[in-house]
Design a protein around this motif. Structure first.
Motif, short mmCIF file in Angstrom:
data_model
loop_
_atom_site.label_atom_id
_atom_site.label_comp_id
_atom_site.label_asym_id
_atom_site.label_seq_id
_atom_site.Cartn_x
_atom_site.Cartn_y
_atom_site.Cartn_z
N ILE A 1 4.39 4.17 8.20
CA ILE A 1 5.31 4.29 7.08
C ILE A 1 6.40 3.23 7.24
N VAL A 2 6.53 2.38 6.22
CA VAL A 2 7.54 1.32 6.27
C VAL A 2 8.58 1.47 5.17
N PHE B 1 0.83 -1.19 0.00
CA PHE B 1 0.00 0.00 0.00
C PHE B 1 0.87 1.25 0.00
N TYR B 2 0.32 2.32 -0.57
CA TYR B 2 1.06 3.56 -0.75
C TYR B 2 0.21 4.75 -0.31
N ILE C 1 5.98 9.45 -2.14
CA ILE C 1 5.11 8.29 -1.98
C ILE C 1 5.74 7.38 -0.94
N TYR C 2 4.97 7.14 0.10
CA TYR C 2 5.43 6.27 1.17
C TYR C 2 4.74 4.92 1.06
N ILE C 3 5.47 3.88 1.36
CA ILE C 3 4.90 2.55 1.50
C ILE C 3 4.35 2.50 2.93
N VAL C 4 3.09 2.12 3.05
CA VAL C 4 2.44 2.12 4.36
C VAL C 4 1.85 0.76 4.68
#
Length: 141
Positions: A106-107, A15-16, A70-73
């Motif tokens: 946020i990963v 997910f982003y 854009i963060y990977i969440v």
């Protein structure tokens, strides 16, 4: 961890979340902030998508002057299809858009997505302005 309502798997991600905010891995994104599209509305949900370019669109349209990010969440709780686009505008969920009242963590961060051209961005801004002018336009919060 149960990530979906009614125990139905909605999407496995990744997910982003697109934004102009400069955040760090480990930060939690939470509801309770102004909408990017309706600043008079305080959002009850945090929104995310399983499509990188969808998050890129959100980043391009986000408030602020910062760099598009854009963060990977990772959802920290249950989430549901975003009713603002699911079925209301697009049958099913082709945009793979979701929302949660629980935080998302946020990963990671990505830098490879298709960014909007200036013309595309202007077109989206004009669409949003028309939606805001429509008294029947409704955001499901």
């Amino acid at each position: 961890m149960e990530n979906q309502k009614d125990e139905q798997i909605l999407d496995n991600g990744p997910f982003y979340h697109g934004t102009k905010a400069d955040l760090q891995i480990g930060d939690l994104l939470t509801a309770g902030f102004e909408s990017n599209y309706y600043p008079e509305i305080i959002m009850n949900h945090i929104y995310f998508t399983a499509l990188k370019n969808g998050a890129g669109l959100a980043a391009a349209l986000a408030k602020g002057d910062g760099e598009e990010r854009i963060y990977i969440v990772e959802p920290m709780g249950q989430f549901e299809n975003d009713p603002n686009v699911t079925d209301k505008k697009f049958p099913g969920n082709p945009t793979r858009s979701y929302r949660s009242q629980d935080p998302v963590k946020i990963v990671g961060e990505i830098t490879d997505w298709i960014k909007l051209t200036d013309e595309e961005l202007q077109s989206w801004k004009e669409r949003l302005a028309k939606i805001r002018e429509n008294p029947d336009a409704e955001i499901i919060n």
